[in-house]
Scaffold this motif. Structure first.
Motif, PDB file in Angstrom:
ATOM      1  N   UNK A  30      22.946  20.161  13.575  1.00  0.00           N
ATOM      2  CA  UNK A  30      22.903  18.869  14.430  1.00  0.00           C
ATOM      3  C   UNK A  30      22.523  17.698  13.364  1.00  0.00           C
ATOM      4  N   UNK A  31      23.075  16.387  13.862  1.00  0.00           N
ATOM      5  CA  UNK A  31      22.568  15.471  13.093  1.00  0.00           C
ATOM      6  C   UNK A  31      21.218  15.062  13.218  1.00  0.00           C
ATOM      7  N   UNK A  32      20.590  14.730  12.046  1.00  0.00           N
ATOM      8  CA  UNK A  32      19.379  14.312  12.043  1.00  0.00           C
ATOM      9  C   UNK A  32      18.753  12.973  11.695  1.00  0.00           C
ATOM     10  N   UNK A  33      17.675  12.616  12.035  1.00  0.00           N
ATOM     11  CA  UNK A  33      17.313  11.075  11.719  1.00  0.00           C
ATOM     12  C   UNK A  33      16.582  11.180  10.281  1.00  0.00           C
ATOM     13  N   UNK A  34      16.917  10.180   9.479  1.00  0.00           N
ATOM     14  CA  UNK A  34      16.420   9.777   8.246  1.00  0.00           C
ATOM     15  C   UNK A  34      15.875   8.202   8.200  1.00  0.00           C
ATOM     16  N   UNK A  35      14.518   8.272   8.379  1.00  0.00           N
ATOM     17  CA  UNK A  35      13.911   7.083   8.575  1.00  0.00           C
ATOM     18  C   UNK A  35      13.750   6.326   7.177  1.00  0.00           C
ATOM     19  N   UNK A  36      13.986   5.109   7.158  1.00  0.00           N
ATOM     20  CA  UNK A  36      13.825   3.998   6.161  1.00  0.00           C
ATOM     21  C   UNK A  36      12.653   3.382   6.240  1.00  0.00           C
ATOM     22  N   UNK A  37      11.750   3.092   5.201  1.00  0.00           N
ATOM     23  CA  UNK A  37      10.644   2.233   5.602  1.00  0.00           C
ATOM     24  C   UNK A  37      11.003   0.717   5.558  1.00  0.00           C
ATOM     25  N   UNK A  60      13.861  13.106   7.101  1.00  0.00           N
ATOM     26  CA  UNK A  60      13.495  12.576   5.775  1.00  0.00           C
ATOM     27  C   UNK A  60      12.921  10.953   6.068  1.00  0.00           C
ATOM     28  N   UNK A  61      11.966  10.667   5.272  1.00  0.00           N
ATOM     29  CA  UNK A  61      11.350   9.086   5.113  1.00  0.00           C
ATOM     30  C   UNK A  61      11.654   8.704   3.817  1.00  0.00           C
ATOM     31  N   UNK A  62      12.342   7.529   3.695  1.00  0.00           N
ATOM     32  CA  UNK A  62      12.475   6.886   2.263  1.00  0.00           C
ATOM     33  C   UNK A  62      11.655   5.681   2.397  1.00  0.00           C
ATOM     34  N   UNK A  63      10.868   5.812   1.225  1.00  0.00           N
ATOM     35  CA  UNK A  63       9.855   4.430   0.871  1.00  0.00           C
ATOM     36  C   UNK A  63      10.832   3.456  -0.064  1.00  0.00           C
ATOM     37  N   UNK A  64      11.119   2.442   0.736  1.00  0.00           N
ATOM     38  CA  UNK A  64      12.124   1.508   0.286  1.00  0.00           C
ATOM     39  C   UNK A  64      11.634   0.114   0.275  1.00  0.00           C
ATOM     40  N   UNK A  65      10.876  -0.261  -0.725  1.00  0.00           N
ATOM     41  CA  UNK A  65      10.125  -1.569  -0.488  1.00  0.00           C
ATOM     42  C   UNK A  65      10.695  -2.343  -1.567  1.00  0.00           C
ATOM     43  N   UNK A  66      10.647  -3.527  -1.228  1.00  0.00           N
ATOM     44  CA  UNK A  66      11.529  -4.451  -2.026  1.00  0.00           C
ATOM     45  C   UNK A  66      10.540  -5.616  -2.406  1.00  0.00           C
ATOM     46  N   UNK A  67      10.767  -6.359  -3.805  1.00  0.00           N
ATOM     47  CA  UNK A  67      10.264  -7.417  -4.022  1.00  0.00           C
ATOM     48  C   UNK A  67       8.717  -7.345  -4.706  1.00  0.00           C
ATOM     49  N   UNK A  68       8.525  -5.834  -4.824  1.00  0.00           N
ATOM     50  CA  UNK A  68       7.380  -5.483  -5.707  1.00  0.00           C
ATOM     51  C   UNK A  68       7.550  -4.472  -6.750  1.00  0.00           C
ATOM     52  N   UNK A  69       6.463  -4.195  -7.810  1.00  0.00           N
ATOM     53  CA  UNK A  69       6.940  -3.438  -8.926  1.00  0.00           C
ATOM     54  C   UNK A  69       6.849  -1.999  -8.543  1.00  0.00           C
ATOM     55  N   UNK A  70       7.172  -0.919  -9.469  1.00  0.00           N
ATOM     56  CA  UNK A  70       6.874   0.331  -9.261  1.00  0.00           C
ATOM     57  C   UNK A  70       5.464   0.728  -9.326  1.00  0.00           C
TER      58      UNK A  70
END
Ligand SMILES: Cc1ncc(COP(=O)(O)OP(=O)(O)O)c(N)n1
Ligand SMILES: Cc1nc(C(=O)O)sc1CCOP(=O)(O)O
Ligand SMILES: [Mg+2]
Length: 234
Positions: A30-37, A60-70
């Protein structure tokens, strides 16, 4: 987009030797939810994440932060990673193989300019989940599969306020991919509980969602519940 020349002969396309058996998607889980921050998070985000993950199945949860460094992302990540680990939700880092390695994340998501899936495999190991953005391109997806990606992502299927996008695949690319490989495909871009069903029906293994969860007027937990209802009806 003009696809580069590619021989779409079935034998060459068959990354999965059993692809013919999968023609009708009979074996597909079954298709599943993949959450993006959200692209930016505040101090209250950890509580919101826990609430969202407790509201329904999330793969799954993806940490997708933009505009800040690693370094800044690495400082924010551990509590979020712990929340995911406690719930057996895969914690995926966006954009950076190095950051994924530093955090001992479950995987990394790579855009076309974010690095190479083979390099990611070498650095992160065989158990890492490696995803690759393929826009609307069968050719890019084939290349990602050949490079050892664990999933390919197609999008943006619908208009989105989260990211400037230049590609809009037809949902049929999801079905095509599922018939020629066993590698899971992710659908992304403007997906809501109201418009998700055609992508599920077309063959998406995962729906990657940001705005429709974090910006739902009823809150992220309610939004995850709405997606759960759509996916359970599949
Ligand atoms: C699951 C998933 N699919 C696609 C993307 C987009 O990646 P990319 O093209 O590198 O764009 P940014 O997310 O880095 O802006 C993704 N992050 N996740
Ligand atoms: C991060 C991202 N990548 C996309 C792509 O097409 O590759 S669309 C997108 C935005 C996803 O957020 P939302 O669910 O709010 O539309
Ligand atoms: Mg990227």
């Amino acid at each position: 987009m003009n696809e580069p020349e590619h021989d779409f002969d079935a034998e060459d396309l068959a990354l999965d030797p059993h692809f013919a058996d999968r023609f009708e998607h009979e074996d597909k889980p079954a298709c599943q939810l993949y959450l993006i921050s959200p692209p930016k998070i505040d101090a209250g985000f950890a509580a919101k994440l826990a609430e969202a993950l407790d509201a329904g199945p999330v793969a799954a949860f993806q940490l997708r932060l933009k505009g800040i460094d690693d370094h800044a992302i690495a400082a924010l990540a551990p509590p979020l990673q712990a929340i995911c680990a406690e719930r057996e939700v895969a914690f995926i880092v966006n954009d950076s193989i190095g950051l994924a390695k530093r955090l001992k994340a479950d995987g990394v998501h790579l855009g076309q300019d974010d690095g190479d899936a083979r390099d990611a495999r070498e650095q992160l190991g065989r158990d890492a989940q490696i995803g690759v953005t393929c826009h609307d391109s069968r050719h890019l997806a084939m290349e990602a599969g050949e490079a050892g990606a664990d999933y390919v992502a197609f999008g943006a299927f619908y208009p989105t306020d989260t990211k400037e996008v230049q590609h809009q695949p037809d949902p049929s690319i999801l079905g095509w991919w599922s018939t020629v490989t066993g590698i899971p495909c992710v659908a992304i871009g403007g997906i809501t509980p109201a418009n998700a069903k055609p992508l599920v029906d077309a063959g998406a293994d995962f729906l990657a969602v940001c705005g429709a969860v974090w910006n739902d007027p009823d809150g992220p937990a309610a939004a995850v519940g709405k997606f759960a209802a759509v996916l359970a009806a599949d």
